[in-house]
Design a protein around this motif. Structure first.
Motif, PDB file in Angstrom:
ATOM      1  N   ASN A  22       0.843  -1.248  -0.186  1.00 19.95           N
ATOM      2  CA  ASN A  22       0.162  -0.017   0.159  1.00 19.95           C
ATOM      3  C   ASN A  22       0.808   0.952  -0.289  1.00 19.95           C
ATOM      4  O   ASN A  22       0.396   2.561  -0.658  1.00 19.95           O
ATOM      5  CB  ASN A  22      -0.767  -0.506   1.522  1.00 19.95           C
ATOM      6  N   ALA A  23       1.850   1.457   1.023  1.00 14.32           N
ATOM      7  CA  ALA A  23       2.926   2.955   0.621  1.00 14.32           C
ATOM      8  C   ALA A  23       3.509   2.366  -0.496  1.00 14.32           C
ATOM      9  O   ALA A  23       3.291   3.946  -0.914  1.00 14.32           O
ATOM     10  CB  ALA A  23       3.668   1.950   2.258  1.00 14.32           C
ATOM     11  N   ILE A  24       4.057   1.542  -1.272  1.00 15.32           N
ATOM     12  CA  ILE A  24       4.353   2.311  -2.701  1.00 15.32           C
ATOM     13  C   ILE A  24       4.091   2.093  -3.364  1.00 15.32           C
ATOM     14  O   ILE A  24       3.232   3.297  -4.313  1.00 15.32           O
ATOM     15  CB  ILE A  24       5.399   0.543  -2.628  1.00 15.32           C
ATOM     16  N   SER A  26       0.556   3.656  -3.232  1.00 13.28           N
ATOM     17  CA  SER A  26       0.385   4.895  -2.836  1.00 13.28           C
ATOM     18  C   SER A  26       1.316   6.689  -3.605  1.00 13.28           C
ATOM     19  O   SER A  26       1.598   7.142  -3.943  1.00 13.28           O
ATOM     20  CB  SER A  26       0.448   5.508  -1.572  1.00 13.28           C
ATOM     21  N   TRP A  27       3.297   5.994  -2.788  1.00 17.03           N
ATOM     22  CA  TRP A  27       4.397   6.367  -3.707  1.00 17.03           C
ATOM     23  C   TRP A  27       4.039   6.597  -4.722  1.00 17.03           C
ATOM     24  O   TRP A  27       4.045   7.573  -6.166  1.00 17.03           O
ATOM     25  CB  TRP A  27       5.744   6.299  -4.089  1.00 17.03           C
ATOM     26  N   LEU A  28       3.809   5.293  -5.813  1.00 21.07           N
ATOM     27  CA  LEU A  28       3.514   5.630  -7.247  1.00 21.07           C
ATOM     28  C   LEU A  28       2.387   5.818  -7.967  1.00 21.07           C
ATOM     29  O   LEU A  28       2.915   6.574  -8.894  1.00 21.07           O
ATOM     30  CB  LEU A  28       3.594   3.904  -8.302  1.00 21.07           C
ATOM     31  N   ALA A  30       1.175   9.219  -6.013  1.00 19.36           N
ATOM     32  CA  ALA A  30       1.423  10.719  -6.150  1.00 19.36           C
ATOM     33  C   ALA A  30       3.210  11.169  -7.052  1.00 19.36           C
ATOM     34  O   ALA A  30       2.450  12.009  -7.629  1.00 19.36           O
ATOM     35  CB  ALA A  30       2.032  10.613  -4.780  1.00 19.36           C
ATOM     36  N   PHE A  31       3.332  10.094  -7.455  1.00 22.23           N
ATOM     37  CA  PHE A  31       4.064  10.109  -8.525  1.00 22.23           C
ATOM     38  C   PHE A  31       3.575  10.076  -9.760  1.00 22.23           C
ATOM     39  O   PHE A  31       4.848  10.415 -10.514  1.00 22.23           O
ATOM     40  CB  PHE A  31       6.572   9.888  -7.968  1.00 22.23           C
ATOM     41  N   ASN A  32       2.643   9.739  -9.870  1.00 25.10           N
ATOM     42  CA  ASN A  32       2.481   9.733 -11.019  1.00 25.10           C
ATOM     43  C   ASN A  32       3.571   8.705 -12.555  1.00 25.10           C
ATOM     44  O   ASN A  32       3.358   8.807 -13.670  1.00 25.10           O
ATOM     45  CB  ASN A  32       2.091  11.202 -11.832  1.00 25.10           C
ATOM     46  N   TYR A  49      -6.115  -0.236  -0.367  1.00 23.38           N
ATOM     47  CA  TYR A  49      -6.252   0.687   0.970  1.00 23.38           C
ATOM     48  C   TYR A  49      -7.294   1.127   1.901  1.00 23.38           C
ATOM     49  O   TYR A  49      -7.527   0.956   2.692  1.00 23.38           O
ATOM     50  CB  TYR A  49      -7.196   1.906  -0.540  1.00 23.38           C
ATOM     51  N   ILE A  69       4.252  14.339   5.270  1.00 22.95           N
ATOM     52  CA  ILE A  69       5.270  13.417   5.207  1.00 22.95           C
ATOM     53  C   ILE A  69       4.026  12.215   6.914  1.00 22.95           C
ATOM     54  O   ILE A  69       4.227  12.312   7.467  1.00 22.95           O
ATOM     55  CB  ILE A  69       6.604  13.056   5.224  1.00 22.95           C
ATOM     56  N   ASP A  70       3.702  11.309   5.868  1.00 22.51           N
ATOM     57  CA  ASP A  70       2.553  10.587   6.516  1.00 22.51           C
ATOM     58  C   ASP A  70       3.857   9.245   7.638  1.00 22.51           C
ATOM     59  O   ASP A  70       4.204   8.543   6.444  1.00 22.51           O
ATOM     60  CB  ASP A  70       1.529   9.932   5.412  1.00 22.51           C
TER      61      ASP A  70
END
Length: 96
Positions: A22-24, A26-28, A30-32, A49, A69-70
């Motif tokens: 989930n964290a990875i 969300s980063w992907l 966020a950085f489109n 999620y 930063i979460d």
């Protein structure tokens, strides 16, 4: 009892990987880097999620997002590792 211990350990490990995924993801997003209009990707993000958000939301109520930063996934991972270690410490010596 040994099979219950192994099942609980496996569930902790599986949930730990879901939190990391989930964290990875969300980063992907966020950085489109990945396209969320893809149906498979969207379902995967939605599943991760839905599995992690209830616990992450409780952590976010206590520890706010700092400087954008979460830290809630890191805290959840540490808590899961701690609980898994407690499981080993208190139940594993008597089972094996």
């Amino acid at each position: 009892m040994k099979s219950v211990f192994i099942l609980l350990d496996s569930l902790f490990q599986l949930y730990l990987w879901v939190v990391i995924t989930n964290a990875i993801l969300s980063w992907l997003v966020a950085f489109n880097i990945i396209n969320t209009s893809n149906q498979f990707v969207f379902r995967l993000i939605e599943l991760s999620y839905n599995l992690t958000e209830p616990l992450l939301r409780r952590i976010r109520n206590v520890v706010p997002i700092i400087a954008g930063i979460d830290f809630s996934p890191v805290i959840l991972i540490l808590v899961l590792i701690f609980l898994r270690n407690l499981l080993f410490e208190f139940f594993a010596p008597s089972l094996f």
